[in-house]
Write an enzyme that holds these catalytic residues in place. Sequence first.
Site: not given
Length: 503
Positions: A294, A388
């Site tokens: 990410e 995430g």
Amino acid sequence: MHHDDHVRQDRIRLPLLRERITSAARAAEWISDGMTVGMSGFTRAGDAKAVPLALAERARNAPLKITLMTGASLGSDIDSTLAQSGALARRMPFQADPALRAAINRGEVMFVDQHLSETVELLRTRQIAPVDVAVIEAVAITEDGAIIPTTSVGNSASFAILADKVIVEINLSQSPELEGLHDIFIPKHRPRREPMPLMNVSDRIGASAIAIPPEKIVAIVLTEKHDSASTILPPDEETAAIARHLTGFFNAEIAQGRLTERLMPIQAGIGTIANAVLAGLVDGPFRNLTMYSEVLQDSTFDLFDAGLLDFASGSSITLSEAKGRQVFADFGRYKDRLVLRPQEVSNHPEVIRRLGIIAINTALECDIYGNVNSTHVSGTHMMNGIGGSGDFARNAYLSVFATKSVAKGGKISSIVPMVSHVDHNEHDVDIIVTEAGLADLRGLAPRERAQRIINHCVAEPYKAMLREYVEEAQRGGGQTPHVLEKAFSWHVRYRETGSMLPT
């Protein structure tokens, strides 16, 4: 030609949009009480920097409340300024700001803590309130009115596509070299959705800018403020030990023929521990690494500079001040080995499973059976959010959680009898690693996991305390033995005495 005209032509290439240039205060007037606003920004990178502050200023004088959605956390004190101005009614899907955190824990701001891949999926299917206005930071607007993002993609693309109106902040301090870095792929509506055609970390499957009808762009604000620098701390003795344990584990996997020196694509969560673990790979025997993550942090570029990393895919780039200066001054050196994607692509379960990601995330606490709490201090108080980590942990080839074994100078054990809040259950956790050691939980039943975690990951005196707990729990039997009356006794003791250690 005047410098300003040059800037306008380079940065706003669709002439009719140049007359939309306005002040931040005027642009913020498009946002009114009760609206849902989607803003760019993913972990301090590529966030809108002027309009949110103008909105906060207005909220101080004339109360208004919005629902704010972002990619992930914002920089520039925007979350704190909005929270302190009373402008936030709801916030999703992630935050990392002390003032906002306090407002959330007082129950003043309703915080919806979501897996980062899911927010725009819920928007697209109208399962949550639609976005009225999107505020997106851009490097430039193309001839067709498409938006070229800056240092993050996050949820910006879907916010811009789904919103009624779009405000663009053109950040003149962001390098025009960022153009071409992004890969904007938007999944189709179900039931017409095709597989995500991403077979390699380096695949490009979308467009380089966010295509929207130009008439949706109601205001353009010129800014020059830099992204906020990352707040990670340098590696210390404990994080170096965690990195060593993990490197040793990878070497054993290579010896068993389960991994090669290329490992598998790596994802690492944000923060000091994950960054230090990655930095530790520089000393390992690894080569031709790839990253599918990410946030691309300092360690990503350390690995590039060491010649160990071939390609990195992320949703944002968040660097310390010194590293940022170095990387962006010489961005051409890295650009063809980087891609930034929407977070619903970077965090997509299908792709994570297909690519075989090694996911390295951090835990606030773990319990003896391998359940992980990433979000809530003592089970009640929100820290930052799940981010995430769940997208990756559930779908990874290897799901690793790292934490120091103790916190607050030894007054808190990060390994407890039962976690006070569960973000990642035992089924999604393969490896727990602390500075004390590494527990490989693959293929183990709960009773075996308890032994391994206690033996490998816990320092005294907590190790003896956990052994005693397990012994008592097993007298009561069960697949997952517990003493319910004592499962949270450590947390209670900490609340009452300031330490989990018995007095």
